[in-house]
Enzyme design. Structure first.
Site, PDB file in Angstrom:
ATOM      1  N   LYS A  14      69.052  22.818  21.137  1.00 29.47           N
ATOM      2  CA  LYS A  14      68.468  21.616  20.485  1.00 29.47           C
ATOM      3  C   LYS A  14      67.539  21.054  20.980  1.00 29.47           C
ATOM      4  O   LYS A  14      66.377  20.242  20.318  1.00 29.47           O
ATOM      5  CB  LYS A  14      70.041  19.792  21.240  1.00 29.47           C
ATOM      6  CG  LYS A  14      71.213  21.117  20.353  1.00 29.47           C
ATOM      7  CD  LYS A  14      71.856  19.944  21.406  1.00 29.47           C
ATOM      8  CE  LYS A  14      71.949  19.960  22.816  1.00 29.47           C
ATOM      9  NZ  LYS A  14      73.032  21.546  22.566  1.00 29.47           N
ATOM     10  N   GLN A 223      75.184  18.637  25.303  1.00 26.36           N
ATOM     11  CA  GLN A 223      76.624  19.745  24.799  1.00 26.36           C
ATOM     12  C   GLN A 223      76.586  20.268  23.836  1.00 26.36           C
ATOM     13  O   GLN A 223      75.388  19.833  22.903  1.00 26.36           O
ATOM     14  CB  GLN A 223      77.969  19.356  25.765  1.00 26.36           C
ATOM     15  CG  GLN A 223      77.635  19.368  27.320  1.00 26.36           C
ATOM     16  CD  GLN A 223      77.337  18.007  27.660  1.00 26.36           C
ATOM     17  OE1 GLN A 223      76.929  16.732  27.463  1.00 26.36           O
ATOM     18  NE2 GLN A 223      76.226  18.743  29.013  1.00 26.36           N
TER      19      GLN A 223
HETATM   20  P1  IMO Z   1      73.713  22.249  26.623  1.00 24.21           P
HETATM   21  O1  IMO Z   1      73.607  20.509  26.721  1.00 24.21           O
HETATM   22  C1  IMO Z   1      76.682  24.709  26.982  1.00 24.21           C
HETATM   23  C2  IMO Z   1      80.606  23.681  29.480  1.00 24.21           C
HETATM   24  C3  IMO Z   1      80.708  24.262  31.270  1.00 24.21           C
HETATM   25  C4  IMO Z   1      82.304  24.182  30.437  1.00 24.21           C
HETATM   26  C5  IMO Z   1      82.858  23.210  29.782  1.00 24.21           C
HETATM   27  C6  IMO Z   1      82.796  21.289  31.157  1.00 24.21           C
HETATM   28  O2  IMO Z   1      72.900  22.867  27.451  1.00 24.21           O
HETATM   29  O3  IMO Z   1      74.360  22.418  25.688  1.00 24.21           O
HETATM   30  P2  IMO Z   1      81.374  20.470  32.385  1.00 24.21           P
HETATM   31  O4  IMO Z   1      80.255  20.730  33.922  1.00 24.21           O
HETATM   32  O5  IMO Z   1      80.723  19.753  31.473  1.00 24.21           O
HETATM   33  O6  IMO Z   1      82.393  19.670  33.088  1.00 24.21           O
HETATM   34  O7  IMO Z   1      81.625  21.768  32.078  1.00 24.21           O
HETATM   35  O8  IMO Z   1      81.555  22.244  29.444  1.00 24.21           O
HETATM   36  N1  IMO Z   1      79.440  22.892  28.716  1.00 24.21           N
HETATM   37  C7  IMO Z   1      78.332  23.459  28.689  1.00 24.21           C
HETATM   38  N2  IMO Z   1      78.361  24.594  27.831  1.00 24.21           N
HETATM   39  N3  IMO Z   1      75.867  24.308  27.123  1.00 24.21           N
HETATM   40  C8  IMO Z   1      75.515  22.521  27.970  1.00 24.21           C
HETATM   41  O9  IMO Z   1      75.145  21.838  27.639  1.00 24.21           O
HETATM   42  C9  IMO Z   1      77.003  22.517  28.574  1.00 24.21           C
HETATM   43  N4  IMO Z   1      77.639  21.547  29.314  1.00 24.21           N
HETATM   44  C10 IMO Z   1      78.651  21.912  29.764  1.00 24.21           C
HETATM   45  O10 IMO Z   1      80.070  25.995  30.702  1.00 24.21           O
HETATM   46  O11 IMO Z   1      82.597  24.968  30.242  1.00 24.21           O
END
Ligand code: IMO
Ligand code: MG
Length: 423
Positions: A14, A223
């Site tokens: 992204k 996310q």
């Molecule tokens: P970007 O924006 C991939 C995953 C974590 C975990 C779950 C919950 O870079 O795409 P949290 O810390 O949010 O409570 O964790 O969500 N997770 C992500 N996986 N990319 C991310 O962000 C993530 N943000 C959280 O690995 O499974």
């Protein structure tokens, strides 16, 4: 307002795409999550990972909004600004940032709750990033948290101390190791000082005024769809809404003002943390793709799980978000494979299904595969769509047809310029 979201489990690329199209926008507004995100972009040939700051931070003409739905850990924000500022000598990056008054603060005990719950047999293990995201959003819903604007209230110190000292006692009782309460409290208060100096505003008013004056705004999701608290693979999700509709809620912009919705997907899938992943590849091929694709968490360095492209899940994500344009990344990582498996359907409880929400409670999901011919080309030499190998063009057409959505951009490598405009 345009919106950009991830269609899988995060890390689709992204940041890189936003960095590429940033020039078109006057404002980039992050609308969810916090320091759990890791959006990688290149600045002067150096890879930089953004966690809380929007991906337009390197452009002087862009106002980077940290929207109301974002949760801010002052120390993480300070570290991020300091690190980026060390790369730029001729501008004050803080002038490019505007923070919502109503965004919630991540207090210093929240991350320790994540650590405790991940280790304790009394709790479900999620595999979080341990940034205290769930505790911030849950304290918000419980109406027991503090927000950015509270930093200016005379009661702020007492309120923060009350919340964290209570939690500190609870965590201590549970045996969680932590620095002293004085240290946690003192550091937090010190780090709030930087946050206080930033431009803090009613960002919903600024955004709406900007849109009225025909300024261009891009809402940046963190996310991704399959990590959405309601529509993702609960309970193995993050604690915010990650889908396009959440941009309107978080930023306070009417759905009537939304124009394009960009959805980013890899040519395969990855996920970090636990949870359902029916197209997951186990073994040496996954290890190989992980290394080739540098699939290690940009935030936590954890190895990402790898799987094949999941069309039924993508259809679901496109439906939820109303995607108007697709961006496909990392097709270059599949280079050299004779055939590329793609999951086109699922057999769920003996029924064939072409759209799947990947609910964790689905008993049996058997992927049905189609094998598409692979490609093997020097991607570095490809600069426009006419140079793409026939097999890759066929792969892209297949995806477009299946998803009934055009692929606007194809990323051919990690750098900003490694992107082909297809439409
Ligand atoms: P970007 O924006 C991939 C995953 C974590 C975990 C779950 C919950 O870079 O795409 P949290 O810390 O949010 O409570 O964790 O969500 N997770 C992500 N996986 N990319 C991310 O962000 C993530 N943000 C959280 O690995 O499974
Ligand atoms: Mg990431």
């Amino acid at each position: 307002m345009d919106i950009l979201i991830g269609l899988q489990w995060g890390d689709e690329g992204k940041g890189k795409f936003i960095d590429l199209i940033s020039q078109e926008y006057d404002m980039i507004a992050r609308f969810n999550g916090g320091a759990n995100a890791g959006h990688s972009i290149y600045h002067n040939n150096q890879r930089v990972t953004l966690k809380i700051l929007p991906s337009g931070i390197f452009y002087p003409h862009i106002k980077n909004i940290i929207g109301t739905g974002v949760v801010i850990e002052p120390s993480a924000l300070k570290a991020e600004i300091d690190q980026l500022q060390s790369l730029i000598s001729d501008a004050d990056l803080r002038k490019r940032i505007i923070v919502s008054k109503k965004a919630h603060l991540v207090l210093p005990t929240y991350g320790y709750w994540d650590m405790y719950q991940e280790e304790s047999a009394l709790y479900r293990t999620i595999g979080t990033t341990k940034n205290g995201i769930a505790h911030t959003y849950s304290s918000k819903i419980l109406r027991q948290n503090v927000r950015v604007e509270d930093m200016f209230s005379k009661d702020f110190n007492t309120d923060v101390f009350q919340i964290i000292s209570r939690q500190y006692r609870e965590l201590q009782y549970l045996g969680q190791k932590m620095p002293s309460l004085d240290e946690l409290y003192g550091n937090f208060m010190r780090d709030c000082e930087l946050l206080k100096q930033l431009h803090i505003a009613d960002t919903e008013v600024l955004l709406n005024e900007a849109l009225k004056n025909n300024k261009k705004v891009l809402a940046e999701g963190a996310q991704a769809t399959m990590l959405d608290i309601d529509h993702g693979t609960y309970p193995y999700v993050t604690s915010s809404h990650t889908i396009a509709a959440a941009a309107c809620v978080s930023l306070g912009v009417s759905p009537r003002l939304v124009d394009k919705i960009y959805g980013v997907t890899k040519a395969y899938c990855t996920r970090v943390g636990h949870g359902i992943f029916p197209t997951e590849i186990i073994g040496s091929l996954a290890d190989d793709l992980r290394v080739r694709g540098a699939e290690f968490g940009s935030n936590t360095k954890r190895p990402r799980r790898i799987g094949w492209l999941d069309i039924p899940a993508l259809k679901y994500a496109i439906m939820l978000n109303g995607v108007t344009h697709l961006i496909l990344t990392k097709a270059d990582i599949l280079n050299g494979m004779a055939q590329i498996p793609v999951c086109t359907h699922y057999e769920i409880n003996k029924q064939r299904s072409s759209l799947a929400s990947l609910s964790s409670t689905t008993d049996e999901m058997k992927p049905i595969w189609k094998y598409l011919p692979g490609w093997d080309v020097p991607f570095a030499q490809i600069s426009d769509a006419t140079q793409l190998p026939n097999e890759l063009t066929a792969f892209l057409s297949f995806i477009e047809q299946e998803l009934d959505t055009p692929i606007k951009y194809l990323s051919t490598g990690p750098k900003r310029e490694e992107m082909i405009n297809l439409v």
